[in-house]
Write a protein that holds these residues in place. Structure first.
Motif, PDB file in Angstrom:
ATOM      1  N   TRP A 157      40.244  51.814  40.058  1.00 19.87           N
ATOM      2  CA  TRP A 157      40.839  50.668  40.750  1.00 19.87           C
ATOM      3  C   TRP A 157      40.699  49.369  39.964  1.00 19.87           C
ATOM      4  CZ3 TRP A 157      37.767  54.309  43.342  1.00 19.87           C
ATOM      5  CH2 TRP A 157      38.493  55.201  44.142  1.00 19.87           C
ATOM      6  N   GLU A 188      46.214  46.759  40.896  1.00 19.67           N
ATOM      7  CA  GLU A 188      46.169  45.676  41.858  1.00 19.67           C
ATOM      8  C   GLU A 188      45.538  46.161  43.156  1.00 19.67           C
ATOM      9  OE1 GLU A 188      49.854  43.136  41.843  1.00 19.67           O
ATOM     10  OE2 GLU A 188      49.197  42.747  43.903  1.00 19.67           O
ATOM     11  N   PRO A 189      44.689  45.416  43.812  1.00 18.44           N
ATOM     12  CA  PRO A 189      44.190  44.072  43.443  1.00 18.44           C
ATOM     13  C   PRO A 189      42.937  44.078  42.552  1.00 18.44           C
ATOM     14  CG  PRO A 189      43.499  44.609  45.663  1.00 18.44           C
ATOM     15  CD  PRO A 189      44.221  45.810  45.158  1.00 18.44           C
ATOM     16  N   TYR A 190      42.788  45.066  41.689  1.00 17.13           N
ATOM     17  CA  TYR A 190      41.759  45.061  40.632  1.00 17.13           C
ATOM     18  C   TYR A 190      40.325  44.971  41.165  1.00 17.13           C
ATOM     19  CZ  TYR A 190      46.153  43.705  38.532  1.00 17.13           C
ATOM     20  OH  TYR A 190      47.474  43.645  38.201  1.00 17.13           O
ATOM     21  N   ILE A 191      39.893  46.048  41.806  1.00 20.69           N
ATOM     22  CA  ILE A 191      38.599  46.045  42.501  1.00 20.69           C
ATOM     23  C   ILE A 191      37.603  46.969  41.799  1.00 20.69           C
ATOM     24  CG2 ILE A 191      37.477  46.482  44.734  1.00 20.69           C
ATOM     25  CD1 ILE A 191      39.552  44.228  44.802  1.00 20.69           C
ATOM     26  N   PRO A 192      36.515  46.421  41.324  1.00 22.40           N
ATOM     27  CA  PRO A 192      35.470  47.294  40.762  1.00 22.40           C
ATOM     28  C   PRO A 192      34.800  48.095  41.888  1.00 22.40           C
ATOM     29  CG  PRO A 192      35.119  44.970  40.164  1.00 22.40           C
ATOM     30  CD  PRO A 192      36.137  45.002  41.251  1.00 22.40           C
ATOM     31  N   GLY A 194      34.171  40.334  38.406  1.00 21.83           N
ATOM     32  CA  GLY A 194      35.358  41.070  38.827  1.00 21.83           C
ATOM     33  C   GLY A 194      35.771  42.006  37.712  1.00 21.83           C
ATOM     34  N   SER A 195      36.940  42.609  37.883  1.00 19.90           N
ATOM     35  CA  SER A 195      37.385  43.606  36.912  1.00 19.90           C
ATOM     36  C   SER A 195      37.524  43.013  35.520  1.00 19.90           C
ATOM     37  CB  SER A 195      38.715  44.201  37.363  1.00 19.90           C
ATOM     38  OG  SER A 195      38.498  45.044  38.466  1.00 19.90           O
TER      39      SER A 195
END
Lengths: 520, 520
Positions: free
Chosen positions: B197, B201-205, B235-236
């Protein structure tokens, strides 16, 4: 007893609100979950074990961040146990286990409602290695022995857990906590810790207060992250089972001193109140547990638990458990029998048969006197059940030991026996014993009968309490720290007291004013 | 830099006094050890992981309770890592790791003395799966892919650790802590967490702030209970490597705003002070890292890092790393070259070759203009090293992107460029770049040269600091929480600024008063 342990639970299922991620809020999945749980629990302290982290995103996403979370609290704050999709109803359960060396008893508890769903018991499979603790300790020292003992127990526990889960239509992962009370050696074997030094001077356990353990570390097949609450011990000879017993009795909540006894292979005695607790253990048990007498056995169907001898008729009225044909006698039945024989004048103060009073019932077998208690035609086996003179002698030693331990410990803490407000008798023994008979033979002190309170399985009861209530869980550590273990000093003084107690009821009759021999 | 982070260590070796057990003190082995450590550390909070408990008694007894203990502290108090016989001298070590996607750099540190014993670097073995991060993320989504990526890295790290241990005659169990800084994806792959992920989008670790992990959980072959400090991410696209960079720069300790840039595949920019930090990342890098230019390459022997063109002679003075025969040019060399070409009038403000100024050096190859920088006879390969017009165009886009990102982020936080007190340039790039040349081409703002401070491997430096100091370790979490990540909005306004920056030095010459074309 359950109403005592309201208290705040330390294991909970909660429904945190978690908003799905967006470009505006790119918090990571785990941190997002933690944020939701913090808000829900109103805490700043929540930790998620790394082994849980791996699969959390998949679970969160599968159920659109709509989850229930099982959590528990300890001194380091809250900890996540597991998350479940909130699209179905989630129930969480706990197990409370009394880890006896012969019998294991376990309860399945519905956690939020505190309802006991089931209670099972099974023989400790370690019995196949050795019935007594010492044999197991020696076996553990062999190559692979410790692992084998642990595996035997854990595997049997696991199969019982699977049966329970199936019976109640629950998933084993819904069992999110377990509390275990056992003596020090049993606890060590359960944890896979070497009991080698327990039985060797100076008698040192590996651990007194096990810290947080998760079930996966022990191979228990419940939720892998379930916390395992293992009762602490005071030492090698005063274990978690007794701490559970003290908790269940509530004796540490009262100002007036109480006594708790637990009679198993050893006789364990605790005296204390809300400020202090003094404990000791001594070899008083075997005869009382039915392990020594010729016809002795553990309580079970057909086992004699009460005996009365008609004051005039001399007729024996015998009650067996379940009213089945007699097969043997248990500790409490034996106490009743000896008391009645004494009151009927069939044995004297030294516990010796009075030939002229016993009549036909007394036989000589191999030069040893035997009293026929149940004639062949009334017993289940077709053989007479008899009580030999050595059987009585053994019981006389046991009862003398018990009384001597009781007087020694109360003298040590300077509590006159008559100030003891409650006298708890734990275990199966406690639920069958007739205190009046025990007083008659001089095993228990001559206190008002209402002082004596039978408790059933206090180890299981205490384990249940600590599973359900944070206060009860804290209490066991307070009990542990507050308990002083008295090493019984078997010196001349003790031996003198012991000799004096080897009479019925005692050489000093003034100690037992209520015991009066019937007119004969 | 190290003197900045004295601070109190969070990993220690201590020599607790533990009296052997006796009949008078029958405290269990583990509780006895805990008691000794508590006294030694003057703390009430020390925990011993259950997996350690099993073997403690043997070790304690083997060395007559005369032990040293390695411990570490976190928000839950102190934790035991291991105990060692005190009959020999015990040294404990830590590892600090910069987990780069192409290169991994690791330091072995002697913990009590804080002395760096060794520093090694090796290619990230995941490169064999894919040189770029995206390929690895896609590979991780395949069956077993994530495990393979993690294993590749961990096994290589383990073999390097064993080599280091052998070289320095230490036992791997003496390495009792490790700190790891890497970008968010590298960190996920190291931890075996799915990076799926991160790039969607929405780029979540999976996780922003990994909690306490022990080395055994990752298969690292150092002390199994060694804490693994994994740098958190914002964040990512803003990872632990940058948080380490901020820590190493010290910019969060000053009132005056500073800028930190790290130019790799992406250009990452942080601006801030002791109260706030704003970060962003953008694709500005490839041309600067040597990944795009025809003759571009990473810094190494024979790579051109500095170029001067004689103002009158027009002669090229070329410096290579190690003064070896030229093999290519690195980012900083390229910036020097373009700046010199511009100052010499050989390219114009648009970065286009000025034919009349280039003379014989300019060749047409396949209709594309190439400038010969190193003639065949001077190059290592025997071929001419040339700079093509498209190479320059690529660099123009990169430098324009960098400048636009810098102006966008400073505008966003409303800090006029001239108020920036320090401008840190991290990485290999930072240690070779000539700030004057970067200003000349309009890549960096026209600030006094002393404002520019080259930093070497800030990721490794930050990892070392957090390994050595409790304050530094706390600081990384403060940095993380304080950093706002600015999602670069590539809108019309950004594109306008970008277009204006695609000139040398800029369409608005007033922004670069120090840049003066030489009289030609």
């Amino acid at each position: 007893m359950e109403e005592q342990f309201g208290g705040k639970p330390w294991i909970k299922i909660i429904s945190p609100k978690i908003s799905p991620p967006s470009l505006k809020d790119n918090t990571a999945d785990v941190d997002r979950l933690i944020k939701g749980i913090k808000k829900c629990l109103q805490t700043e302290r929540i930790s998620v074990d790394f082994s849980l982290v791996k699969n959390l995103p998949q679970t969160l996403r599968k159920c659109d961040y709509n989850i229930d979370a099982a959590v528990f609290e300890d001194q380091n704050g809250w900890h996540l146990i597991d998350i479940f999709s909130a699209h179905k109803e989630n129930r969480i359960h706990g197990m409370a286990v009394d880890l006896g060396s012969s019998t294991v008893v376990a309860r399945l508890v519905d956690l939020p409602s505190q309802e006991i769903r089931d209670e099972i018991s099974f023989h400790n499979p370690q019995v196949q290695i050795g019935t007594d603790i010492l044999t197991r300790i020696h076996f553990a020292a062999q190559e692979g022995g410790l692992e084998e003992l642990q595996t035997l127990l854990v595997e049997r526990l696991n199969s019982e857990i699977h049966l329970l889960a199936k019976k109640h239509h629950i998933d084993t992962s819904s069992i999110v906590a377990i509390s275990v009370a056992g003596n020090t050696t049993m606890t060590h074997l359960f944890l896979g810790l070497d009991p080698y030094w327990i039985c060797r001077e100076p008698y040192i356990p590996v651990i007194n207060k096990p810290d947080q353990i998760r079930s996966k570390e022990l191979g228990l097949e419940i939720n892998p992250e379930a916390p395992v609450l293992v009762f602490p011990n005071v030492g090698s000879y005063f274990g978690g089972d007794l701490i559970a017993g003290i908790l269940a009795s509530g004796m540490m909540d009262r100002h007036a001193p109480s006594i708790l006894i637990d009679v198993g292979t050893n006789a364990e005695v605790v005296v204390g109140n809300c400020d202090w607790l003094m404990a000791c253990a001594g070899a008083a048990g075997p005869a009382l547990e039915g392990g020594v007498a010729h016809m002795g056995m553990m309580a079970g169907p057909g086992v004699i638990d009460h005996v009365r001898i008609g004051p005039h008729s001399g007729q024996f009225t015998i009650k067996t458990i379940g009213n089945n044909p007699a097969v043997g006698i248990c500790g409490s039945g034996l106490i009743d029998l000896i008391a009645e024989l004494f009151l009927a004048g069939m044995i004297d103060e030294r516990g010796k048969y009075v030939i002229r009073k016993c009549g036909d019932r007394l036989k000589e077998i191999d030069d040893i006197k035997h009293l026929v208690i149940v004639p062949p035609e009334d017993s289940k086996t077709g053989h007479a059940l008899t009580l030999s003179q050595p059987d009585i002698d053994a019981l006389m030693r046991s009862k003398a030991a018990m009384y001597t331990i009781l007087t020694t410990i109360t003298n040590t803490v300077n509590v006159p026996m008559h100030e003891v407000s409650r006298f708890y008798i734990a275990g199966t023994f406690g639920s069958f014993i007739d205190p009046q008979s025990a007083i008659t033979i001089g095993m228990l002190p001559d206190l008002p009968l209402k002082t004596y309170i039978p408790l059933r399985n206090t180890s299981l009861e205490g384990a249940t309490m600590a599973l359900l209530s944070a206060e009860a869980r804290e209490e066991i550590f307070r009990i542990r720290d507050q308990t002083t273990y008295l090493e019984l000093n078997v010196n001349q003084e003790f031996m003198n007291a012991f000799s004096a107690a080897k009479f019925i009821p005692h050489t000093d009759r003034s100690l037992f004013p209520s015991v009066k021999v019937r007119a004969s």
